[in-house]
Write a protein that holds these residues in place. Structure first.
Motif, PDB file in Angstrom:
ATOM      1  N   ALA A   1       0.830  -1.207   0.000  1.00 63.79           N
ATOM      2  CA  ALA A   1       0.000   0.000   0.000  1.00 63.79           C
ATOM      3  C   ALA A   1       0.863   1.255   0.000  1.00 63.79           C
ATOM      4  N   LEU A   2       1.924   1.233   0.780  1.00 59.44           N
ATOM      5  CA  LEU A   2       2.838   2.362   0.840  1.00 59.44           C
ATOM      6  C   LEU A   2       3.486   2.597  -0.520  1.00 59.44           C
ATOM      7  N   LEU A   3       3.955   1.518  -1.145  1.00 58.65           N
ATOM      8  CA  LEU A   3       4.552   1.626  -2.469  1.00 58.65           C
ATOM      9  C   LEU A   3       3.531   2.125  -3.489  1.00 58.65           C
ATOM     10  N   GLY A   4       2.318   1.600  -3.418  1.00 56.90           N
ATOM     11  CA  GLY A   4       1.276   2.025  -4.355  1.00 56.90           C
ATOM     12  C   GLY A   4       0.952   3.509  -4.234  1.00 56.90           C
ATOM     13  N   ASP A   5       0.873   3.998  -2.999  1.00 54.79           N
ATOM     14  CA  ASP A   5       0.593   5.429  -2.799  1.00 54.79           C
ATOM     15  C   ASP A   5       1.710   6.296  -3.385  1.00 54.79           C
ATOM     16  N   MET A   6       2.958   5.889  -3.160  1.00 52.16           N
ATOM     17  CA  MET A   6       4.083   6.677  -3.659  1.00 52.16           C
ATOM     18  C   MET A   6       4.181   6.608  -5.191  1.00 52.16           C
ATOM     19  N   LEU A   7       3.896   5.446  -5.762  1.00 52.47           N
ATOM     20  CA  LEU A   7       3.890   5.339  -7.222  1.00 52.47           C
ATOM     21  C   LEU A   7       2.782   6.202  -7.824  1.00 52.47           C
ATOM     22  N   GLY A   8       1.632   6.246  -7.138  1.00 51.12           N
ATOM     23  CA  GLY A   8       0.556   7.111  -7.610  1.00 51.12           C
ATOM     24  C   GLY A   8       0.958   8.573  -7.606  1.00 51.12           C
TER      25      GLY A   8
ATOM     26  N   TRP B   1      -0.762   5.676   7.838  1.00 53.97           N
ATOM     27  CA  TRP B   1       0.305   5.188   6.970  1.00 53.97           C
ATOM     28  C   TRP B   1       0.180   5.750   5.554  1.00 53.97           C
ATOM     29  N   LYS B   2      -0.622   6.804   5.390  1.00 54.98           N
ATOM     30  CA  LYS B   2      -0.712   7.472   4.086  1.00 54.98           C
ATOM     31  C   LYS B   2       0.480   8.423   3.958  1.00 54.98           C
TER      32      LYS B   2
ATOM     33  N   VAL C   1      12.711   0.101   3.814  1.00 52.88           N
ATOM     34  CA  VAL C   1      11.552  -0.324   4.606  1.00 52.88           C
ATOM     35  C   VAL C   1      11.515  -1.843   4.736  1.00 52.88           C
ATOM     36  N   ALA C   2      11.837  -2.540   3.651  1.00 49.60           N
ATOM     37  CA  ALA C   2      11.734  -3.996   3.651  1.00 49.60           C
ATOM     38  C   ALA C   2      12.853  -4.681   4.425  1.00 49.60           C
TER      39      ALA C   2
END
Length: 211
Positions: free
Chosen positions: A116-123, A153-154, A204-205
């Motif tokens: 979700a974090l990656l998806g938000d940043m890619l968006g 976490w947004k 993060v990972a």
């Protein structure tokens, strides 16, 4: 500050300026919703002949004022004082940085939160790189990703002092381990920000600094 905000306390200090906690004075009558609590960043003019950082901050803030995305900080006011100081009033954040959550708190997150974090940043990158010309941040790293509240976490990408709107950045900026190699030759493209995001997510990972 900006005739509408009263400083309350110091939140942080840097080489060129200070970030204050502040509050809005009275009701906002300019047609925009401005929260009561805000953050105010004051940049003093340089004492030497190097005005590059000062000019970058002014230019980047003017760009940020016209951007609208949930993963970008809201700018409520900006002005240059008669003494040459730059004053930026933006929304206040209470959730700390991604670096603090991972490195300091040793926070372990579930894979779905990582996605979700990656998806938000890619968006966000899709939005910035879809502008004409594209906006290139050039310094995506864990300390430049913040959160509005402690349980949120947004992500919110901050510190736009290094942005450029063309392929060549002319200036060499970036953080070792997170900056794409071409940035150290003063060359940046939208792909450079994808590299920085990849290095950030690797941190993060693995809980290991990219450098």
């Amino acid at each position: 500050m900006c005739e509408r905000f009263r400083v309350k306390n110091v939140l942080g200090r840097g080489g060129m300026g200070v970030v204050y906690g502040a509050e809005r004075i009275g009701d906002d009558k300019r047609g925009k919703h401005v929260p009561r609590d805000v953050a105010v960043k004051v940049i003093k003019p340089p004492t030497d002949d190097d005005w590059t950082a000062w000019e970058l901050f002014e230019r980047s803030t003017k760009v940020l004022q016209n951007l609208h995305h949930e993963c970008l900080p809201k700018v409520h006011a900006f002005e240059r004082t008669d003494r040459g100081r730059l004053v930026l009033v933006r929304e206040a954040f209470d959730g700390g940085t991604l670096e603090e959550r991972i490195a300091d708190s040793d926070e372990r997150i579930e894979p779905k939160r990582l996605r979700a974090l990656l998806g938000d940043m890619l968006g966000l990158l899709e939005y910035l790189q879809g502008l004409v010309p594209p906006v290139i941040h050039r310094d995506i790293k864990p300390s430049n990703v913040m959160f509005r509240t402690k349980g949120d976490w947004k992500p919110v990408l901050v510190d736009f002092d290094t942005i450029v709107s063309r392929r060549s950045g002319l200036t060499i900026v970036g953080t070792p381990g997170y900056a794409a190699p071409e940035q150290f030759a003063a060359d940046a493209s939208p792909a450079s920000d994808v590299y920085g995001l990849g290095a950030t997510m690797l941190f993060v990972a693995t809980h290991t600094d990219a450098d």
